[in-house]
Write an enzyme that holds these catalytic residues in place. Structure first.
Site, PDB file in Angstrom:
ATOM      1  N   SER A  36       0.797  -1.223   0.000  1.00  0.00           N
ATOM      2  CA  SER A  36       0.000   0.000   0.000  1.00  0.00           C
ATOM      3  C   SER A  36       0.832   1.277   0.000  1.00  0.00           C
ATOM      4  O   SER A  36       0.330   2.332  -0.369  1.00  0.00           O
ATOM      5  CB  SER A  36      -0.964   0.021   1.176  1.00  0.00           C
ATOM      6  N   LYS A  77       0.731   4.476   6.732  1.00  0.00           N
ATOM      7  CA  LYS A  77       0.092   5.327   5.718  1.00  0.00           C
ATOM      8  C   LYS A  77       0.663   6.737   5.811  1.00  0.00           C
ATOM      9  O   LYS A  77       1.353   7.089   6.762  1.00  0.00           O
ATOM     10  CB  LYS A  77      -1.430   5.408   5.925  1.00  0.00           C
TER      11      LYS A  77
END
Length: 188
Positions: A36, A77
């Site tokens: 990700s 993230k």
């Protein structure tokens, strides 16, 4: 001889306590799981997370953080919006507080995207748990993965509370050939 053994035992005990205190309060290591954050961070890379830095400083847009996604999983993230910000994506362009924000870290992913837009159009009010409000509430953050086509991030689970944040990724130390620190896009 007994005195020497005792001194070694004390030295080892002190070292173990120091390591435990450092891990508990200052720094912790994480292994990146998944794609990700590709190409910024890749699956299997090891990072050091600064647990205390953001508590004495602050979390800024662009910071790469680790947070508890649930009881079993931690995610890494990038912070896209912080409390008080309005965030909007329109035609693959990020706007924070109505100002265009460059995202150089997305350059490779934009060049290799499989859809028209790497990041679909949305505003904060469109997210889960935003209560239809376009301004990010106090104590909440919007986080997205750099590899937007595969990332499970704020677009699916909404805003995250500051209480679940472990800390900011300070450096990547493994593999050694990929050593890197300072993931802040404004200084890279």
């Amino acid at each position: 001889m007994k005195k020497e053994i005792f001194e070694w035992f004390i030295a080892i005990a002190v070292a173990v306590v120091c390591v435990l205190l450092i891990q508990k309060f200052l720094f912790v290591t994480y292994t990146v799981s998944g794609d990700s954050m590709h190409p910024t961070l890749k699956n299997g890379e090891k990072v050091i997370v600064n647990k205390i830095g953001y508590k004495v400083g602050n979390i800024d847009n662009g910071d790469v953080i680790v947070f508890h996604a649930n009881e079993n999983d931690d995610y890494v993230k990038r912070v896209i919006g912080k409390p008080g910000d309005t965030v909007k994506y329109e035609n693959d362009q990020l706007y924070v507080n109505d100002k265009k924000v460059p995202e150089e870290y997305l350059k490779e992913n934009k060049a290799n995207k499989s859809r028209d837009l790497l990041t679909e159009n949305f505003e904060v009010k469109d997210l889960v748990n935003s209560n239809g409000v376009n301004k990010i509430p106090k104590g909440e953050y919007l986080v997205l993965g750099d590899n937007r086509e595969v990332s499970k991030d704020g677009r699916s689970f909404g805003l995250i509370n500051e209480d679940v944040i472990v800390g900011e990724v300070a450096l990547r130390f493994w593999p050694f050939s990929q050593f890197h620190y300072n993931f802040d896009p404004s200084t890279n």
